[in-house]
Design an enzyme around this catalytic site. Structure first.
Site, PDB file in Angstrom:
ATOM      1  N   ASP A 195       5.683 -33.920  20.412  1.00 59.07           N
ATOM      2  CA  ASP A 195       4.738 -34.129  21.521  1.00 59.07           C
ATOM      3  C   ASP A 195       3.760 -32.960  21.533  1.00 59.07           C
ATOM      4  OD1 ASP A 195       3.345 -34.619  23.826  1.00 59.07           O
ATOM      5  OD2 ASP A 195       5.080 -34.521  25.174  1.00 59.07           O
ATOM      6  N   GLU A 246       3.702 -37.999  19.858  1.00 54.63           N
ATOM      7  CA  GLU A 246       3.181 -38.252  21.218  1.00 54.63           C
ATOM      8  C   GLU A 246       1.965 -37.391  21.508  1.00 54.63           C
ATOM      9  OE1 GLU A 246       6.230 -38.602  24.223  1.00 54.63           O
ATOM     10  OE2 GLU A 246       5.055 -37.406  25.642  1.00 54.63           O
ATOM     11  N   ASP A 276       0.925 -40.732  26.299  1.00 52.20           N
ATOM     12  CA  ASP A 276       1.538 -40.198  27.524  1.00 52.20           C
ATOM     13  C   ASP A 276       0.426 -39.937  28.548  1.00 52.20           C
ATOM     14  OD1 ASP A 276       2.874 -38.827  29.490  1.00 52.20           O
ATOM     15  OD2 ASP A 276       3.429 -37.105  28.276  1.00 52.20           O
ATOM     16  N   LYS A 306       6.685 -42.796  32.940  1.00 51.43           N
ATOM     17  CA  LYS A 306       7.226 -41.711  33.774  1.00 51.43           C
ATOM     18  C   LYS A 306       7.253 -42.164  35.221  1.00 51.43           C
ATOM     19  CE  LYS A 306       5.784 -37.933  30.757  1.00 51.43           C
ATOM     20  NZ  LYS A 306       5.000 -36.705  30.581  1.00 51.43           N
TER      21      LYS A 306
HETATM   22  C1  MUC Z   1       5.542 -34.396  28.351  1.00 50.44           C
HETATM   23  O1  MUC Z   1       5.996 -35.415  27.883  1.00 50.44           O
HETATM   24  O2  MUC Z   1       4.382 -34.134  28.109  1.00 50.44           O
HETATM   25  C2  MUC Z   1       4.762 -31.776  30.011  1.00 50.44           C
HETATM   26  C3  MUC Z   1       3.771 -31.910  30.897  1.00 50.44           C
HETATM   27  C4  MUC Z   1       4.028 -33.047  31.664  1.00 50.44           C
HETATM   28  O3  MUC Z   1       3.355 -33.529  32.578  1.00 50.44           O
HETATM   29  O4  MUC Z   1       5.169 -33.626  31.236  1.00 50.44           O
HETATM   30  C5  MUC Z   1       5.774 -32.786  30.265  1.00 50.44           C
HETATM   31  C6  MUC Z   1       6.417 -33.492  29.171  1.00 50.44           C
HETATM   32 MG    MG Z   2       4.192 -35.920  26.683  1.00 47.45          MG
END
Ligand code: MUC
Ligand code: MG
Length: 399
Positions: free
Chosen positions: A223, A249, A274, A298
């Site tokens: 990521d 990602e 994401d 999320k």
């Molecule tokens: C992620 O997947 O990016 C880091 C910043 C955020 O908002 O989530 C994390 C993990």
């Molecule tokens: Mg991410």
């Protein structure tokens, strides 16, 4: 008692099959779930092991506990983790928008009127964590009133999820040591490697060190939190083509539409969106524009209601999803596993459910536990969460 808002209680079809008693009971449920107050409580809990990544670092969980109170004395609970460096929300902005805008829009409405509440909250385009926390707290209240778990209400597919752990920035051998500790202590065997620093002097070396340390015993994906240019992403992914990565990602800036499209076309592994796919509309844009192959869901930013819309969108298009982590505490993680385990499509991949292990403490009376690489779902009713009021009194920063 408040009447049901736009539900079937008064509809002609329902009238034929419902007795007066049934109708009274349904009015009671709706009335008990009438929203009478919302609390947004800021709290701060330091991290024992801070997490650093390309777009920021987290040393203290400056989150907001959202509590929705209903006429029947039920309190629905969820947690909003602001990510200022990604979405611009802060602890202060979450409290301001909940108290100043959202509370007025939904007080007096039954939590059962989920679509009406969704429509009102989404008149506001931004503020994802604030809207998500209210949404999840409402589902918690509904589950509590009905005496069933939210995971059953959402889909009832499974009882837990395999866990994926995020490895934050460090030197290669330190990241190997952290993964080793997670495997030995919690049985976790899927790791998301944070990249997005220096692709050719550090990031590729970290990924190679992890693959060499664990051979094929672990699943690995990367990521970038938008830290690499599309050209660097293409080259780095080529250099790592032998590492059997699961996904790549958000490696490149979200605005670089053509660059991300090119990188997605050339990537040897599926590309997860994401930060670039945070709403159903953005998911459509990313997938149909060829800038992503898979989606990170999320619950911290789309709650249960909008996450379900995104999930069904992906399912219909044959697109893989991963339950992502917004650097959630235990309450947020309980919400993620509640949603992820509820559905078959989200249960296929390990979910990012272990970040809370890096915090020095948390608010749940009964902490979450990961063992054998699995986090079980709370069995409810509702989300099955009990807040330790002494801890909340200790960590809240508003009194
Ligand atoms: C992620 O997947 O990016 C880091 C910043 C955020 O908002 O989530 C994390 C993990
Ligand atoms: Mg991410």
């Amino acid at each position: 008692m408040t009447a049901l808002h736009g539900t079937t209680a008064e509809s002609p079809g329902a009238a034929q099959s419902l007795t007066d008693g049934d109708r009274d009971e349904r009015r009671d449920v709706a009335g008990d779930l009438e929203i009478i107050a919302i609390e947004a409580i800021p709290f701060s809990i330091p991290y024992a092991k801070p997490l650093a990544f390309a777009s920021g670092a987290v040393h203290v969980a400056d989150h907001v506990l959202v509590r929705v109170h209903t006429a029947g004395g039920i309190v629905g609970t969820a947690e909003a983790p602001p990510r200022p460096f990604t979405y611009g929300e802060t602890q202060g902005s979450i409290i301001a928008v909940v108290d100043g805008i959202f509370a007025d829009q939904i007080i007096g409405t039954s939590a059962l009127a989920r679509e009406a509440i969704h429509a009102r909250l989404h008149r506001t385009v931004g503020n994802p964590a604030a809207k998500a926390a209210i949404d999840m707290a409402l589902w918690d209240a509904i589950g509590q009133r009905l005496g069933v778990s939210v995971t059953e209400l959402l889909g009832g597919y499974g009882t837990g999820m395999r866990v994926s752990h995020m490895l934050g920035f460090d030197e290669p051998q330190a990241m190997v040591a952290e993964a080793t500790r997670m495997r030995e202590t919690y049985g976790i065997s899927t790791f998301k490697i944070k990249v997005g620093r220096a692709p050719f002097t550090l990031d590729v070396a970290v990924c190679r060190a992890l693959r060499e340390a664990f051979s094929d015993e672990v699943e690995l994906y990367v990521d970038g939190n938008r830290g690499w240019s599309p050209a660097d992403a293409e080259r780095a992914m080529r250099q790592m083509a032998d590492l059997d990565l699961l996904f790549a990602e958000e490696l490149c800036p979200a605005d670089d539409v053509l660059g991300r499209r090119r990188h997605t076309r050339t990537s040897p592994v599926p590309v997860i969106a994401d930060e670039s796919a945070t709403t159903p509309g953005e998911v459509t844009r990313e997938l149909l524009g060829g800038s992503a192959d898979a989606i990170s869901i999320k619950t911290a930013r789309t709650g249960f209601t909008t996450s379900q819309r995104i999930l069904h969108q992906c399912e219909g298009m044959g697109v893989e999803v991963v339950m992502g982590n917004q650097i959630d505490g235990q309450i947020g993680t309980a919400c993620s596993v509640t949603f992820g385990a509820a559905h078959e499509h989200t249960s296929r991949r390990a979910g990012e459910l272990s970040n809370f292990l890096d915090m020095s403490d948390d608010l749940l009376a009964e902490p979450l536990t990961i063992s054998g690489g699995v986090l079980p779902v709370r069995t409810g009713p509702g989300l099955g969460l009990v807040i330790d009021e002494d801890k909340l009194a200790h960590y809240r920063i508003d009194i």
